[in-house]
Motif scaffolding. Structure first.
Motif, mmCIF file in Angstrom:
data_model
loop_
_atom_site.group_PDB
_atom_site.id
_atom_site.type_symbol
_atom_site.label_atom_id
_atom_site.label_comp_id
_atom_site.label_asym_id
_atom_site.label_seq_id
_atom_site.Cartn_x
_atom_site.Cartn_y
_atom_site.Cartn_z
ATOM 1 N N LYS A 108 0.817 -1.215 0.000
ATOM 2 C CA LYS A 108 0.000 0.000 0.000
ATOM 3 C C LYS A 108 0.854 1.270 0.000
ATOM 4 O O LYS A 108 0.324 2.370 -0.056
ATOM 5 C CB LYS A 108 -0.934 0.010 1.217
ATOM 6 C CG LYS A 108 -1.935 -1.149 1.224
ATOM 7 C CD LYS A 108 -2.811 -1.086 2.462
ATOM 8 C CE LYS A 108 -3.737 -2.301 2.533
ATOM 9 N NZ LYS A 108 -4.568 -2.288 3.763
ATOM 10 N N THR A 109 2.165 1.101 0.098
ATOM 11 C CA THR A 109 3.106 2.230 0.017
ATOM 12 C C THR A 109 4.279 1.799 -0.844
ATOM 13 O O THR A 109 4.446 0.600 -1.142
ATOM 14 C CB THR A 109 3.635 2.645 1.406
ATOM 15 O OG1 THR A 109 4.433 1.573 1.933
ATOM 16 C CG2 THR A 109 2.496 2.968 2.366
ATOM 17 N N LEU A 110 5.113 2.740 -1.223
ATOM 18 C CA LEU A 110 6.302 2.395 -2.012
ATOM 19 C C LEU A 110 7.219 1.469 -1.231
ATOM 20 O O LEU A 110 7.819 0.542 -1.798
ATOM 21 C CB LEU A 110 7.067 3.662 -2.410
ATOM 22 C CG LEU A 110 6.336 4.724 -3.242
ATOM 23 C CD1 LEU A 110 7.332 5.731 -3.798
ATOM 24 C CD2 LEU A 110 5.522 4.118 -4.365
ATOM 25 N N TYR A 111 7.332 1.702 0.066
ATOM 26 C CA TYR A 111 8.187 0.849 0.892
ATOM 27 C C TYR A 111 7.656 -0.583 0.917
ATOM 28 O O TYR A 111 8.418 -1.548 0.750
ATOM 29 C CB TYR A 111 8.274 1.406 2.310
ATOM 30 C CG TYR A 111 9.017 0.503 3.272
ATOM 31 C CD1 TYR A 111 10.380 0.281 3.129
ATOM 32 C CD2 TYR A 111 8.340 -0.152 4.308
ATOM 33 C CE1 TYR A 111 11.071 -0.556 3.995
ATOM 34 C CE2 TYR A 111 9.019 -0.988 5.181
ATOM 35 C CZ TYR A 111 10.378 -1.192 5.021
ATOM 36 O OH TYR A 111 11.060 -2.025 5.880
ATOM 37 N N GLU A 112 6.355 -0.746 1.109
ATOM 38 C CA GLU A 112 5.770 -2.097 1.129
ATOM 39 C C GLU A 112 5.880 -2.759 -0.241
ATOM 40 O O GLU A 112 6.089 -3.975 -0.328
ATOM 41 C CB GLU A 112 4.313 -2.017 1.568
ATOM 42 C CG GLU A 112 4.130 -1.659 3.031
ATOM 43 C CD GLU A 112 2.678 -1.553 3.443
ATOM 44 O OE1 GLU A 112 2.413 -1.417 4.652
ATOM 45 O OE2 GLU A 112 1.786 -1.608 2.559
ATOM 46 N N ALA A 113 5.744 -1.970 -1.315
ATOM 47 C CA ALA A 113 5.899 -2.533 -2.659
ATOM 48 C C ALA A 113 7.308 -3.089 -2.844
ATOM 49 O O ALA A 113 7.509 -4.145 -3.464
ATOM 50 C CB ALA A 113 5.614 -1.468 -3.711
ATOM 51 N N PHE A 114 8.296 -2.394 -2.294
ATOM 52 C CA PHE A 114 9.690 -2.831 -2.377
ATOM 53 C C PHE A 114 9.898 -4.122 -1.593
ATOM 54 O O PHE A 114 10.508 -5.082 -2.098
ATOM 55 C CB PHE A 114 10.590 -1.715 -1.859
ATOM 56 C CG PHE A 114 12.063 -1.959 -2.023
ATOM 57 C CD1 PHE A 114 12.572 -2.813 -2.992
ATOM 58 C CD2 PHE A 114 12.979 -1.296 -1.209
ATOM 59 C CE1 PHE A 114 13.932 -3.023 -3.134
ATOM 60 C CE2 PHE A 114 14.340 -1.493 -1.333
ATOM 61 C CZ PHE A 114 14.818 -2.366 -2.303
ATOM 62 N N THR A 115 9.399 -4.185 -0.379
ATOM 63 C CA THR A 115 9.585 -5.408 0.421
ATOM 64 C C THR A 115 8.825 -6.574 -0.193
ATOM 65 O O THR A 115 9.265 -7.717 -0.107
ATOM 66 C CB THR A 115 9.126 -5.178 1.873
ATOM 67 O OG1 THR A 115 7.768 -4.746 1.903
ATOM 68 C CG2 THR A 115 10.003 -4.142 2.558
#
Length: 684
Positions: free
Chosen positions: A77-84
């Motif tokens: 739901k965020t760029l950080y979560e998309a990365f992980t």
């Protein structure tokens, strides 16, 4: 060699083409091997691609309950979560690839390694005193490269806001953005850029840190110290962060992810505030419309050559990242693009009309050298288009083997779908691209203020000339534009957007935000019309209209789009005066077509600069423009009555194009004011 000059002889003239026999080939169109692209188990009918949920307001047929999409994966739901998520989905696969002129292959950074570097860099930023939050801005001022992505991920990991600075903007525009955001830190690729920023330091009183990726020099920076600016190397930042490694401080969907400054066709660029939800929603909506068997996976590879500072490229990369795909960067020289593609062999190829137009023109010119080649190309295009109309996308037909295989091979031979954005694409070029590449080509329409896309064509849609239905993340309505005689009751009007992909506003620009977001809807300035199947067609432009002496309104960008269809014209700028009865044009002839054409048809010779002074060539090009205008239905007052030929193309470097290759109309008007005045005098 020009990046596209290799296309001059794409249609193979070896004996194999001739042996097949023209009569036999004509019936061979159905001889192809079916591919996974051939059939679609798709939930939306081509006859009803959008739904009217209230008078004049339409949404994607995917939004049957009217609810707009915010995300597609619970864990992204965020760029950080998309990365992980990408780390997990890829099983720590290859992530960021690059090559040098000395290397034969790409060298890769894996997902976990990139995560570790981002964490170290982000920890280094905390050590410098930067703090998480929606007002903590970090500039990224360099061409596309792995470090660009790592620094962006570091910002997301620690809830900071990244601010892309186009590497072609130049020092003045970058200084404006640095000062406008009170930016404390900028990451750049070279000491030259660092020195440019230091030179402008008096205009950027808040700038404290410049981090240099390449060619770092520690000495002779007295000016930096004088202005209390510390210049660090990328490696120093990594060392500092590794020494005092911090745990991530993840953002929430409502937090600002980036401030993307519009390239600015007029005045100073505006800072578009985009949240994590905006970016995730836009990519989720595109992902939603792609059939499951064709969606992006960890096995996909993307070629990165469009500017990462533009949201089109940023969203394509986000889609790859959250699915664990690979991103390979070109060497930065557009002339080497095809060499990089042949090594990388990408499967995902985002592009812009300018490149596809040039490819199409080069292939046509190459085929025109021989009647046999021309006949075979025309026949192959017709047969491949027939297959497209049946929903068949293939690279294995007889036409691919005989005609199109060279085009496909030059792109690496594995492109399975492409998405086109940034500007309108003509129906003929779209159909040529689909046929020649043998892959899905989706066309998107949007703007920075809507993150990237507003509408995108459906994968099984073969009809060109429209830009698809609304994405599942936004609503679209058309409003009246009475001065241009467009009315919503007729299904025509200015395109307005509302949704989870629409910006929060312009940074520090409340008046401009209110102007753009009237009644809670983003007003795009584009004129659209609804087609019977629920798709949108862009037919005009509101923002750059001007009035002629007789009171008629003129939309120059639409007229320019018609004139550049001429094979003799590379670029066109149409302008007018409210005291005059007609517009005039500044025309850049195509330097690769015009010299030979002028010699064969007009008996003229010389350099392109010399030919631009020839009255005979001017008359011939004006006649061709008038003919194209009549065929396209231009009214008499819309047709230019006089033109000036100029040899130097409009470019980013000479300040006449924005970094996304849109015309800077005020700059063009100023540059050619004397010629425009002279053309009106000559016609009186």
């Amino acid at each position: 060699m020009d990046a596209l000059s290799y296309l001059g002889d794409l249609i193979n003239d070896n004996k194999g083409l001739i042996i097949a026999g023209l009569g036999g080939i004509a019936s061979a169109g159905l001889m192809y091997a079916r591919t996974p692209y051939d059939t679609f188990d798709y939930p939306i009918s081509l006859e009803k691609q959008s739904i009217e949920i209230e008078p004049g307001v339409r949404v994607s047929a995917f939004c049957k309950d009217g609810k707009l999409l915010s995300y597609i994966y619970e864990d992204a739901k965020t760029l950080y979560e998309a990365f992980t998520r990408g780390i997990r989905i890829s099983n720590n696969g290859e992530f960021l690839g690059s090559r040098t002129d000395q290397s034969d292959d790409y060298e890769w950074i894996r997902y976990q390694e990139a995560y570790d570097r981002a964490q170290q860099f982000g920890s280094g930023m905390l050590e410098l005193g930067l703090t998480p939050g929606d007002e903590s801005f970090v500039g990224i001022y360099c061409p596309n490269r792995p470090e660009w992505v790592i620094c962006k991920e570091a910002c997301s990991m620690f809830s900071m806001v990244y601010v892309p600075l186009y590497d072609t903007l130049g020092p003045d525009a970058c200084t404006y953005i640095i000062n406008h955001t009170s930016m404390r830190a900028v990451i750049c690729d070279s000491m030259k850029r660092a020195r440019d920023m230091i030179q402008n330091a008096p205009k950027s009183p808040d700038l404290r840190y410049i981090i240099v990726i390449n060619d770092f020099e520690d000495g002779n920076l007295e000016d930096a110290r004088k202005y209390n600016i510390k210049v660090l190397s990328y490696e120093q930042m990594m060392f500092m962060g590794k020494k005092k490694l911090q745990e991530p401080i993840p953002p929430q969907p409502h937090n600002v992810a980036c401030v993307c400054y519009t390239s600015g066709t007029t005045g100073n660029p505006k800072g578009v505030l985009l949240t994590h939800e905006n970016l995730i929603a836009n990519t989720a909506a595109v992902n939603k419309l792609v059939p499951s068997h064709m969606s992006v996976t960890k096995d996909d590879t993307h070629i990165s050559y469009l500017p990462l500072a533009h949201m089109f490229e940023a969203c394509v990369q986000l889609m790859l990242i959250q699915h664990g795909g690979r991103i390979g960067f070109t060497r930065g020289d557009i002339r080497l693009l095809t060499e990089d593609m042949q090594v990388l062999k990408p499967t995902i190829f985002p592009t812009v009309p300018r490149l596809l137009n040039r490819i199409c023109d080069k292939v046509m010119q190459g085929a025109a050298q021989s009647k046999v080649k021309s006949y075979l190309l025309d026949l192959a295009l017709r047969k491949k288009t027939e297959l497209l109309m049946q929903g068949v996308f293939t690279r294995d037909s007889i036409w691919d083997k005989l005609v199109f295989h060279k085009v496909q091979a030059l792109m690496g031979g594995r492109v399975r779908f492409s998405i086109v954005g940034s500007a309108p694409l003509s129906a003929s070029v779209l159909n040529f691209t689909r046929a020649a590449l043998g892959c899905l080509v989706l066309e998107g329409y949007g703007q920075t203020e809507s993150t990237a896309g507003i509408t995108v064509t459906l994968p099984h849609e073969a009809e060109a000339g429209q830009v698809g239905p609304p994405l599942a993340c936004n609503k679209v309505k058309l409003i009246d534009v009475p001065e241009m005689d467009y009315y919503a009751k007729d299904g025509k009007g200015e395109v307005c957007v509302q949704g989870t992909n629409v910006m929060k506003g312009y940074y520090k620009e409340p008046e401009k935000t209110r102007e753009a977001m009237e009644d809670g809807w983003l007003h795009t300035g584009d004129i659209g019309m609804w087609l019977p199947n629920g798709t949108l067609k862009i037919i005009d432009r509101r923002k750059h209209i001007f009035k002629l002496a007789q009171g008629e309104y003129l939309a120059p960008e639409r007229i320019e789009g018609i004139y550049v269809r001429s094979s003799l014209i590379a670029q066109a700028f149409v302008d007018g005066d409210s005291l005059q009865m007609y517009p005039v044009g500044i025309i850049v002839p195509d330097p690769e077509v015009v010299p030979k054409w002028a010699s064969e048809n007009l008996g003229l010779s010389g350099t392109i600069e010399q030919l631009c002074q020839e009255e005979g060539l001017k008359r011939a090009i004006l006649d061709d423009m008038t003919k194209l205008g009549k065929e396209a239905g231009l009214k008499g007052f819309e047709q230019v009555k006089n033109i000036t030929l100029v040899a130097e193309p409009f470019s980013v470097e000479n300040g006449l194009l924005t970094p996304t290759f849109k015309s800077k109309r005020p700059a063009l008007r100023k540059e050619f004011s004397a010629q425009i005045e002279e053309m009106y005098k000559a016609s009186t």
